[in-house]
Design an enzyme around this catalytic site. Sequence first.
Site, PDB file in Angstrom:
ATOM      1  N   HIS A  37      -2.141   7.667   9.120  1.00 43.38           N
ATOM      2  CA  HIS A  37      -1.234   8.348   9.153  1.00 43.38           C
ATOM      3  C   HIS A  37      -1.476   9.190  10.877  1.00 43.38           C
ATOM      4  CE1 HIS A  37      -1.350   8.775   4.746  1.00 43.38           C
ATOM      5  NE2 HIS A  37       0.085   8.682   4.834  1.00 43.38           N
ATOM      6  N   LYS A 152       1.882  -1.464   7.127  1.00 41.39           N
ATOM      7  CA  LYS A 152       1.034  -1.681   5.724  1.00 41.39           C
ATOM      8  C   LYS A 152       2.143  -2.111   4.612  1.00 41.39           C
ATOM      9  CE  LYS A 152      -1.545   1.164   3.194  1.00 41.39           C
ATOM     10  NZ  LYS A 152      -1.107   0.953   1.603  1.00 41.39           N
TER      11      LYS A 152
END
Length: 280
Positions: A37, A152
């Site tokens: 993140h 991802k």
Amino acid sequence: MQIIHTQKELAEVAGACKTLNKTIGLVPTMGALHEGHASLVRRSVAENMVTIVSVFVNPTQFNNKEDLQKYPRDLQKDAVFLQSLGVDFIFAPTPEQMYTAEEMSSTFEFDFGGLDQVMEGLYRPGHFNGVVQVVSKLFRLAQPTRAYFGEKDFQQLAIIHRMVQVMKFSVQIVDCPIVREQSGLALSSRNERLTEEQKKQAVNISHILFESRQLTASQTVAQVQNWVIEQIDRVEGLRVEYYQIVDQTTLQPTDTFEHAIGCVTVYCGDVRLIDNIKYN
Ligand code: PAF
């Protein structure tokens, strides 16, 4: 940095930025933040005048109640992390602040153009309806100039690109590469639930995916696909749910490695992990 909780506050923040011609970067997350993140947030902070990070475990995208309950949550820890990264606003609503009772209980309809008919879409029915529901709401409220998503969740990213096209949002979607531990394990909030022993097992997923690249010169797509599944299933503690080599744009199965990506979902104990590898 300010933490806001209501849709009204978010719309006001966005409105004020627009009035002052400030660019807005939005990073939608479900919290339990990690370096993956952080890479999205750093990019947003570098590229925009204001960065908003949403921290919301979206109930409508979970088709498994237990998974929703077990999803790690720690807003205080996330807030400290985001402050250190230079974020301006955290949007952290409750489900009740985000949805009406009707929105919460009905399936959000969207024409996925077939992108939901493969991989995650098959194993997690309704999951992407919930993702589109929450992300489209966030886009409407936050009016971002740019929004940042990790590769991802490759299928999610493809669906977000389609959503922007279909719903005509004027936002630039920024695709960000997978961030891995030094061991190769793709960073995920779900890794928090792995024991040390399971982490050692899970590391094999990325190693096998990377090794499969060496086979593409001599083997067919079907052979490589089977090889990956066999190798991962051989590792104690791992069980493949699916491994599919698909076209990077259409996400449909392909028989060439040109523009192909292999996407895998593996259970490590009861923790569901995903990863992928581009072949070209
Ligand atoms: O990728 C995620 O964490 C979530 O699916 C997202 C995009 C924040 C929507 O809830």
